[in-house]
Every structure is written in C-alpha cells, then in structure tokens.
Scaffold this motif. Structure first.
Motif, PDB file in Angstrom:
ATOM      1  N   GLY A 251       0.730  -1.117   0.061  1.00 15.62           N
ATOM      2  CA  GLY A 251      -0.152  -0.139   0.057  1.00 15.62           C
ATOM      3  C   GLY A 251       0.859   1.215   0.091  1.00 15.62           C
ATOM      4  O   GLY A 251       0.304   2.253  -0.549  1.00 15.62           O
TER       5      GLY A 251
ATOM      6  N   THR B 115       1.473   1.914  -3.526  1.00 19.61           N
ATOM      7  CA  THR B 115       0.584   2.663  -4.241  1.00 19.61           C
ATOM      8  C   THR B 115       0.299   4.082  -3.820  1.00 19.61           C
ATOM      9  O   THR B 115       0.077   5.191  -4.652  1.00 19.61           O
TER      10      THR B 115
ATOM     11  N   TYR C  88      -7.848   2.033  -0.539  1.00 18.15           N
ATOM     12  CA  TYR C  88      -7.514   0.966  -1.448  1.00 18.15           C
ATOM     13  C   TYR C  88      -8.591   0.522  -1.498  1.00 18.15           C
ATOM     14  O   TYR C  88      -9.322   0.027  -0.839  1.00 18.15           O
TER      15      TYR C  88
ATOM     16  N   PRO D  61      -6.107  -4.945  -4.887  1.00 21.49           N
ATOM     17  CA  PRO D  61      -4.582  -4.985  -4.835  1.00 21.49           C
ATOM     18  C   PRO D  61      -4.093  -4.780  -6.160  1.00 21.49           C
ATOM     19  O   PRO D  61      -4.675  -5.272  -7.396  1.00 21.49           O
TER      20      PRO D  61
ATOM     21  N   ALA E  72      -6.960   2.373  -6.233  1.00 23.33           N
ATOM     22  CA  ALA E  72      -6.933   3.399  -5.104  1.00 23.33           C
ATOM     23  C   ALA E  72      -7.742   4.619  -5.748  1.00 23.33           C
ATOM     24  O   ALA E  72      -7.432   5.223  -6.847  1.00 23.33           O
TER      25      ALA E  72
END
Length: 141
Positions: A55, A58, A86, A89, A125
């Motif tokens: 994460g 991202t 988020y 994935p 996201a």
C-alpha cells in the motif's frame, strides 16, 4: 509560455531532483496545468508479504502524481494533508497509472483527486490531496 510548457518545465526540474520516485521505477507519462499522470510497473521489490503491491508503494505513486500536478504552475507547493482508499490490490507485473486532477485552487490552497488504475482500467485506489503553496518557484522564469 503556455500553461502546458510551464507544466512540462516544472516537471522536468522536479524530476531531476526526485530520487525517491525515480528509485522505485516511476515514469512521468503526462503533465499539464493542474494535471499529471505517472506510471509504475509492479516489481517483486514492490510487493508485501501477501504477494501484492504494498500500500505504501501505491500511496507513493499517487502522492508523486499529486506533487507534479500541484507544482505544474511553477509555484513551489507541498502537501498539507492527504488520504487514500485502497479498492483492489495491485498485482506483480501490473502497470499502475496514477492520474492527478486539480479539483480546486484558491489562493495558496489546492485540492486534487488522484485515481490509481491498473493496465485494464480497474481502479486500485482513490487518493485526495490538499496542497499549500510556499514562497518561491520550481524553476527560474
């Protein structure tokens, strides 16, 4: 100088000093006034213990797109606060695309939305960043 040319020159000046974004493999795809698109192909070193894109990677991609968008007018600008949700994935081998768009710019404060998608257009996201302009410019004009 056109707004697009100013944005491109600001992006080039920032990119020359942005070791963080470069070191993980980001690339600038597009810039314009109040807008930037950055990409990143997810490599093994970007993945967490679950085998998916971390994460923080991202977030970093979204934050970098936000930075290039909010500095696109050649006004030195930093993040005041931001948040991310988020939604799916990122997978090993995915090419992530972070598109930052200016929502509002009033005085020294700006608001930007960044959408991170994969190569199939699936939303990974949603990021919202608030910016604050400082004294100074990104490059001499």
């Amino acid at each position: 100088m056109t707004p697009k040319a100013r944005a491109e020159k600001a992006a080039a000046a920032m990119w020359a000093e942005d070791c963080a974004s470069q070191s993980i493999g980001m690339e600038i795809a597009e810039v314009d006034a109040g807008r930037a698109v950055l990409t990143l192909t997810v490599q093994p070193e970007h993945c967490n213990g679950h085998g998916i894109c971390h994460g923080g990677i991202t977030f970093m991609l979204a934050d970098s797109a936000f930075a290039f968008a909010c500095n696109s007018r050649n006004q030195m600008t930093v993040a005041q606060h931001n948040s991310i949700s988020y939604l799916a994935p990122g997978q090993l081998g995915d090419t992530l695309r972070a598109e930052a768009c200016e929502v509002s710019l009033r005085g020294r404060s700006g608001l930007y939305d960044v959408t991170v998608t994969n190569q199939n257009g699936q939303m990974i996201a949603a990021f919202r960043g608030a910016s604050r302009a400082l004294k100074g410019t990104v490059f001499e004009e």
